[in-house]
Design an enzyme around this catalytic site. Structure first.
Site, short mmCIF file in Angstrom:
data_model
loop_
_atom_site.label_atom_id
_atom_site.label_comp_id
_atom_site.label_asym_id
_atom_site.label_seq_id
_atom_site.Cartn_x
_atom_site.Cartn_y
_atom_site.Cartn_z
N LYS A 151 0.82 -1.21 0.00
CA LYS A 151 0.00 0.00 0.00
C LYS A 151 0.86 1.27 0.00
O LYS A 151 0.57 2.22 -0.72
CB LYS A 151 -0.92 -0.02 1.22
CG LYS A 151 -1.80 1.21 1.39
CD LYS A 151 -2.90 0.96 2.42
CE LYS A 151 -2.34 0.72 3.79
NZ LYS A 151 -1.90 1.98 4.47
N ARG B 287 -10.24 4.30 10.47
CA ARG B 287 -9.97 2.96 10.99
C ARG B 287 -11.17 2.36 11.71
O ARG B 287 -11.12 1.19 12.08
CB ARG B 287 -8.76 3.01 11.94
CG ARG B 287 -7.47 3.36 11.21
CD ARG B 287 -6.27 3.24 12.09
NE ARG B 287 -5.03 3.47 11.35
CZ ARG B 287 -3.82 3.39 11.88
NH1 ARG B 287 -3.68 3.08 13.15
NH2 ARG B 287 -2.75 3.62 11.14
N ARG C 81 11.85 -11.60 5.40
CA ARG C 81 12.83 -10.51 5.56
C ARG C 81 13.83 -10.83 6.68
O ARG C 81 13.45 -11.25 7.76
CB ARG C 81 12.11 -9.20 5.87
CG ARG C 81 13.05 -8.01 5.94
CD ARG C 81 12.31 -6.70 5.96
NE ARG C 81 11.42 -6.58 7.12
CZ ARG C 81 10.85 -5.42 7.48
NH1 ARG C 81 11.05 -4.33 6.77
NH2 ARG C 81 10.06 -5.38 8.54
N ARG D 146 13.71 -9.99 12.69
CA ARG D 146 13.06 -9.21 13.73
C ARG D 146 11.83 -9.96 14.25
O ARG D 146 11.20 -10.72 13.51
CB ARG D 146 12.61 -7.84 13.19
CG ARG D 146 13.77 -6.95 12.82
CD ARG D 146 13.36 -5.56 12.42
NE ARG D 146 11.95 -5.40 12.06
CZ ARG D 146 11.46 -4.29 11.49
NH1 ARG D 146 12.26 -3.29 11.22
NH2 ARG D 146 10.18 -4.19 11.19
N ARG E 297 -0.96 -10.09 13.37
CA ARG E 297 -1.16 -8.75 12.80
C ARG E 297 -2.22 -8.76 11.70
O ARG E 297 -3.07 -7.86 11.64
CB ARG E 297 0.16 -8.22 12.22
CG ARG E 297 1.20 -7.80 13.23
CD ARG E 297 2.53 -7.53 12.58
NE ARG E 297 2.46 -6.45 11.61
CZ ARG E 297 3.37 -6.26 10.65
NH1 ARG E 297 4.38 -7.09 10.52
NH2 ARG E 297 3.25 -5.25 9.82
#
Length: 216
Positions: A13, A88, A127, A159, A170
């Site tokens: 996005k 939101r 990642r 991470r 998430r």
């Protein structure tokens, strides 16, 4: 054109918003960015927002909508805007509709970039970082030697927020929060779904096909 852009983490996005802003010469308005800018500049609403942020509390809707209203009144929004990160919640969507009607800048379209969860997990969990600051992706930008940084030879690490279980949490949280808004805008005939599984350029082209209808 006046646009709201939705998309889950990993959907690209932010990349699309930047490209669309440049292509159509309309501002990309990220609520996080304008909130920080108001705090930094010490505006009245920024000072009010800062009090909540310093206490670790969410900035109330009436403060946030005031900041957005002021931003939309700036000259660079005359040709349109691209809202990212707002609304939101349904109350925020209602408040936004009210101020947009008040200033005569109603929404033209709400874009929702769709990507299946498994693809998003693959994108985000691939990642890896190095302490020297370099980052890699096992699919899109792998190191020459697995687990080793090309630049400094350091050991790569992942991470915590790039780990699969965290990513799935998430995504679930995003869906729970966003689905009511998807339904809200669909009921208003403003929603257009974009296939985000394609490459960056193809997604951009698909969005352009939608937005070109609103170019004066």
């Amino acid at each position: 054109m006046n646009v709201v852009l939705f998309g889950p983490p990993g959907a690209g996005k932010g990349t699309q918003a930047k490209e669309l802003s440049n292509y159509y010469d309309i501002p990309h308005i990220s609520t996080g960015d304008i909130l920080r800018a108001n705090v930094k500049e010490g505006t009245k609403l920024g000072k009010e927002a800062e009090q909540y942020m310093n206490r670790g509390e969410l900035v109330p809707d009436e403060v946030l909508i005031g900041i957005i209203k002021n931003r939309l009144a700036e000259p660079d929004c005359k040709k349109g805007y691209l809202l990212d990160g707002y609304p939101r919640t349904i109350p925020q969507a209602d408040a936004l509709a009210g101020i947009l009607e008040e200033i005569g800048m109603p929404l033209d379209v709400v874009l929702n970039i769709d990507v299946p969860d498994e693809e998003l997990v693959g994108r985000l969990s691939g990642r890896y970082m190095c302490k020297c600051g370099e980052s890699y992706h096992i699919r899109f930008n792998p190191p020459q030697k697995e687990g080793i940084c090309d630049s400094c030879g350091g050991q790569l690490y992942q991470r915590d927020d790039d780990k699969e279980e965290v990513i799935r949490q998430r995504l679930e949280s995003y869906k729970n929060k966003t689905q009511p808004l998807i339904d809200y805008y669909a009921n208003k005939n403003l929603l257009v779904h974009i296939n985000g599984e394609k490459g960056i350029n193809s997604v951009f082209d698909d969005i352009r096909v939608v937005l070109d209808k609103y170019v004066n």
